[in-house]
Design a protein around this motif. Sequence first.
Motif, PDB file in Angstrom:
ATOM      1  N   ASP A  12      -7.166   6.674  -5.354  1.00  0.00           N
ATOM      2  CA  ASP A  12      -6.495   7.755  -4.643  1.00  0.00           C
ATOM      3  C   ASP A  12      -6.740   9.008  -5.469  1.00  0.00           C
ATOM      4  O   ASP A  12      -5.991   9.322  -6.391  1.00  0.00           O
ATOM      5  CB  ASP A  12      -5.004   7.442  -4.508  1.00  0.00           C
ATOM      6  CG  ASP A  12      -4.225   8.519  -3.754  1.00  0.00           C
ATOM      7  OD1 ASP A  12      -4.850   9.489  -3.297  1.00  0.00           O
ATOM      8  OD2 ASP A  12      -2.994   8.387  -3.628  1.00  0.00           O
TER       9      ASP A  12
ATOM     10  N   VAL B 242      -9.061   8.118  -0.354  1.00  0.00           N
ATOM     11  CA  VAL B 242      -8.214   6.944  -0.535  1.00  0.00           C
ATOM     12  C   VAL B 242      -9.102   5.741  -0.245  1.00  0.00           C
ATOM     13  O   VAL B 242      -9.654   5.628   0.848  1.00  0.00           O
ATOM     14  CB  VAL B 242      -6.993   6.950   0.405  1.00  0.00           C
ATOM     15  CG1 VAL B 242      -6.238   5.631   0.315  1.00  0.00           C
ATOM     16  CG2 VAL B 242      -6.072   8.117   0.077  1.00  0.00           C
TER      17      VAL B 242
ATOM     18  N   LEU C 108      -4.732  -0.853  -2.636  1.00  0.00           N
ATOM     19  CA  LEU C 108      -5.242   0.451  -3.064  1.00  0.00           C
ATOM     20  C   LEU C 108      -6.148   0.296  -4.276  1.00  0.00           C
ATOM     21  O   LEU C 108      -5.776  -0.335  -5.271  1.00  0.00           O
ATOM     22  CB  LEU C 108      -4.068   1.381  -3.397  1.00  0.00           C
ATOM     23  CG  LEU C 108      -4.428   2.825  -3.754  1.00  0.00           C
ATOM     24  CD1 LEU C 108      -4.976   3.553  -2.532  1.00  0.00           C
ATOM     25  CD2 LEU C 108      -3.197   3.563  -4.291  1.00  0.00           C
TER      26      LEU C 108
ATOM     27  N   PHE D 267       0.465   5.562  -0.542  1.00  0.00           N
ATOM     28  CA  PHE D 267      -0.271   6.797  -0.813  1.00  0.00           C
ATOM     29  C   PHE D 267       0.210   7.871   0.153  1.00  0.00           C
ATOM     30  O   PHE D 267       0.905   7.582   1.130  1.00  0.00           O
ATOM     31  CB  PHE D 267      -1.798   6.605  -0.707  1.00  0.00           C
ATOM     32  CG  PHE D 267      -2.306   6.219   0.657  1.00  0.00           C
ATOM     33  CD1 PHE D 267      -2.581   7.188   1.623  1.00  0.00           C
ATOM     34  CD2 PHE D 267      -2.548   4.896   0.976  1.00  0.00           C
ATOM     35  CE1 PHE D 267      -3.078   6.846   2.873  1.00  0.00           C
ATOM     36  CE2 PHE D 267      -3.045   4.537   2.222  1.00  0.00           C
ATOM     37  CZ  PHE D 267      -3.302   5.511   3.171  1.00  0.00           C
TER      38      PHE D 267
ATOM     39  N   ILE E 151      -9.478   1.524  -0.254  1.00  0.00           N
ATOM     40  CA  ILE E 151      -8.773   0.255  -0.322  1.00  0.00           C
ATOM     41  C   ILE E 151      -9.767  -0.896  -0.237  1.00  0.00           C
ATOM     42  O   ILE E 151     -10.881  -0.742   0.258  1.00  0.00           O
ATOM     43  CB  ILE E 151      -7.707   0.112   0.792  1.00  0.00           C
ATOM     44  CG1 ILE E 151      -8.344   0.074   2.185  1.00  0.00           C
ATOM     45  CG2 ILE E 151      -6.689   1.229   0.701  1.00  0.00           C
ATOM     46  CD1 ILE E 151      -7.341  -0.230   3.295  1.00  0.00           C
TER      47      ILE E 151
ATOM     48  N   LEU F 163       0.832  -1.203   0.000  1.00  0.00           N
ATOM     49  CA  LEU F 163       0.000   0.000   0.000  1.00  0.00           C
ATOM     50  C   LEU F 163       0.868   1.255   0.000  1.00  0.00           C
ATOM     51  O   LEU F 163       1.711   1.435   0.877  1.00  0.00           O
ATOM     52  CB  LEU F 163      -0.904  -0.018   1.230  1.00  0.00           C
ATOM     53  CG  LEU F 163      -2.083   0.945   1.281  1.00  0.00           C
ATOM     54  CD1 LEU F 163      -3.015   0.734   0.102  1.00  0.00           C
ATOM     55  CD2 LEU F 163      -2.840   0.767   2.595  1.00  0.00           C
TER      56      LEU F 163
END
Length: 305
Positions: free
Chosen positions: A208, A198, A205, A22, A200, A20
């Motif tokens: 975003d 965001v 992910l 971001f 998930i 992950l």
Amino acid sequence: MIELRRLTKHYGRVAAVSDLSFDVRPGVVTGFLGPNGSGKTTTMRMILGLDAPTRGTATIRGRRYADLPFPMREVGALLDARAAHPGRSVLDHLLCLARSNGIARSRVGEVLEFVGLQKIAGRRTGTLSLGMSQRLGIAAALLGDPAVLMFDEPVNGLDPEGIRWIRTLMRDLAAEGRTVLVSSHLMSEMALTADHLVVIGRGRLIADTGLEAFTRSTGHRTVLVRTPDADELAHRLRDAGASVRPGGRDALVVEGLEGADIGRIAMSHRVVLHELTPHRVSLEEAYLDLTRDSVEFGVLEGAGR
């Protein structure tokens, strides 16, 4: 800024979070979304050093949470509203946190007043309702006046007035230039609160992006058209490449053309319009469409009937 780089967490053979990456930037409210079991809370716990990642990194302003000398002055977090010793008073709970982080006693009084708990400062935390516990958790998060704030389901147990207060608080904190990350299952609240999303699913992910871009790019936008010449207009719109289906008496549901284009086609063929209403995909509709294949604990349609 909060930065995640290839953050991964395994529990045995189960991957709770997978690769992950971001950023959570200052000045905006970032909504953190995902179905139950998607890894949101695990991710937030790794950011705060409560769980160790299997691999990858999570940093706050370039450093791990564990390396911050006075963490509550830099990061405020509410992950569990009940995370307070039930035998301590509201006041003593906050005083303990303040003393451990070098925060002045006067600040405790300020945050108690801010969240509306000053009148019950002497009550034991174990006697508080969930809504009051949420307010105490928010007071603890704000105690060190931090630049970075993280909230996991902060509106649970709050009444409508409290929910509106939380919504305003989040936006005000972001407007001050702070970094605000908030998870929630209430899409209606995220639609009113978040600037960036965001998303998930199954620890990975999915999206975003900005809130508006998310709703525009996901799902199908349609336009409701009412006209006494529905058959004629439907024929003209299909010739222009639109998908058209009946929408009730004298009504059409059109997909593939914007309202302005439909209006121009109607005018050029002298078709009278009584209504032309674009249907914008809601955040809830877009979210459900995007995460449909990432639901860990689904239900069967019609079960129990």
